[in-house]
Design a protein around this motif. Structure first.
Motif, PDB file in Angstrom:
ATOM      1  N   LEU A  29       5.653   0.867  -2.596  1.00  0.00           N
ATOM      2  CA  LEU A  29       6.155   2.291  -2.469  1.00  0.00           C
ATOM      3  C   LEU A  29       6.924   2.225  -1.080  1.00  0.00           C
ATOM      4  CD1 LEU A  29       3.027   4.392  -3.192  1.00  0.00           C
ATOM      5  CD2 LEU A  29       4.999   3.777  -4.601  1.00  0.00           C
ATOM      6  N   SER A  30       7.386   0.995  -0.516  1.00  0.00           N
ATOM      7  CA  SER A  30       8.240   1.156   0.649  1.00  0.00           C
ATOM      8  C   SER A  30       9.458   1.797   0.736  1.00  0.00           C
ATOM      9  CB  SER A  30       8.340  -0.385   1.419  1.00  0.00           C
ATOM     10  OG  SER A  30       9.182  -1.221   0.347  1.00  0.00           O
ATOM     11  N   LYS A  31       9.908   1.892  -0.482  1.00  0.00           N
ATOM     12  CA  LYS A  31      11.384   2.458  -0.792  1.00  0.00           C
ATOM     13  C   LYS A  31      11.134   3.889  -0.561  1.00  0.00           C
ATOM     14  CE  LYS A  31      10.570   3.173  -5.850  1.00  0.00           C
ATOM     15  NZ  LYS A  31      11.309   3.107  -7.169  1.00  0.00           N
ATOM     16  N   GLU A  43       1.087  -0.589  -1.194  1.00  0.00           N
ATOM     17  CA  GLU A  43       1.628  -1.158  -2.594  1.00  0.00           C
ATOM     18  C   GLU A  43       0.442  -0.752  -3.772  1.00  0.00           C
ATOM     19  OE1 GLU A  43       0.635  -5.585  -3.324  1.00  0.00           O
ATOM     20  OE2 GLU A  43       2.609  -5.496  -2.902  1.00  0.00           O
ATOM     21  N   PHE A  44       0.824   0.309  -4.339  1.00  0.00           N
ATOM     22  CA  PHE A  44       0.258   1.108  -5.337  1.00  0.00           C
ATOM     23  C   PHE A  44      -0.425   0.404  -6.618  1.00  0.00           C
ATOM     24  CE2 PHE A  44       0.279   4.238  -8.783  1.00  0.00           C
ATOM     25  CZ  PHE A  44      -0.642   4.945  -8.551  1.00  0.00           C
ATOM     26  N   PRO A  45      -1.710   0.313  -6.455  1.00  0.00           N
ATOM     27  CA  PRO A  45      -2.068  -0.480  -7.830  1.00  0.00           C
ATOM     28  C   PRO A  45      -2.195   0.337  -9.055  1.00  0.00           C
ATOM     29  CG  PRO A  45      -3.897   0.670  -6.406  1.00  0.00           C
ATOM     30  CD  PRO A  45      -2.672   0.950  -5.593  1.00  0.00           C
ATOM     31  N   HIS A  46      -1.257   0.312  -9.506  1.00  0.00           N
ATOM     32  CA  HIS A  46      -0.778   0.927 -10.954  1.00  0.00           C
ATOM     33  C   HIS A  46      -1.734   0.642 -12.009  1.00  0.00           C
ATOM     34  CE1 HIS A  46       1.787   1.893 -14.472  1.00  0.00           C
ATOM     35  NE2 HIS A  46       2.053   3.084 -13.656  1.00  0.00           N
ATOM     36  N   ALA A  47      -1.923  -0.748 -12.298  1.00  0.00           N
ATOM     37  CA  ALA A  47      -2.898  -0.959 -13.411  1.00  0.00           C
ATOM     38  C   ALA A  47      -4.181  -0.346 -13.151  1.00  0.00           C
ATOM     39  CB  ALA A  47      -3.146  -2.524 -13.185  1.00  0.00           C
ATOM     40  N   PHE A  48      -4.751  -0.372 -11.753  1.00  0.00           N
ATOM     41  CA  PHE A  48      -6.133   0.217 -11.688  1.00  0.00           C
ATOM     42  C   PHE A  48      -6.074   1.655 -11.822  1.00  0.00           C
ATOM     43  CE2 PHE A  48      -8.686   2.740  -8.675  1.00  0.00           C
ATOM     44  CZ  PHE A  48      -9.832   2.087  -8.814  1.00  0.00           C
ATOM     45  N   HIS A  49      -4.720   2.367 -11.585  1.00  0.00           N
ATOM     46  CA  HIS A  49      -4.931   3.857 -11.805  1.00  0.00           C
ATOM     47  C   HIS A  49      -4.705   3.956 -13.361  1.00  0.00           C
ATOM     48  CE1 HIS A  49      -4.457   3.968  -7.549  1.00  0.00           C
ATOM     49  NE2 HIS A  49      -4.818   5.340  -7.473  1.00  0.00           N
TER      50      HIS A  49
END
Length: 115
Positions: A29-31, A43-49
């Motif tokens: 998410l640094s962008k 650093e968003f844990p997409h797979a976890f969510h």
């Protein structure tokens, strides 16, 4: 024999489609930050969510794509929207904290939860 080959191909195709729809494991998410962040960018844990939520809870459609405000349900983009050294921002207020509060995530508004 042809039926067995077709069956294997069908299973492989189904697995490929399911994997493609899963999205990335993590999203940097640094962008979202305009300038040098004052805290480590999430650093968003997409797979976890993804294991715990439906795609349409965060995205405009089930295929992923544009995000939506948890508050309003309208399409939203945070690219470059976060200003360093602010204690809260639109990403917190419209997205992260709203969801964490709704889902009753322990410490969901704590900086250290994600940063």
């Amino acid at each position: 024999m042809k039926k067995m080959i077709m069956g294997v191909l069908l299973v492989c195709l189904t697995a490929m489609i399911a994997f493609a729809a899963a999205g990335p494991d993590k999203v940097d998410l640094s962008k979202w930050v305009d300038g040098k962040p004052s805290k480590k960018a999430v650093e968003f844990p997409h797979a976890f969510h993804q294991e715990k939520n439906e795609c349409t809870e965060c995205h405009m459609n089930a295929d992923g794509g544009p995000l939506k405000s948890i508050k309003t349900g309208k399409e939203i983009s945070f690219d470059g929207a976060i200003k360093p050294r602010k204690m809260s921002n639109d990403a917190h207020k419209e997205f992260c904290w709203e969801c964490h509060q709704e889902k009753k995530v322990p410490g969901g508004k704590s900086c250290s939860k994600c940063h």
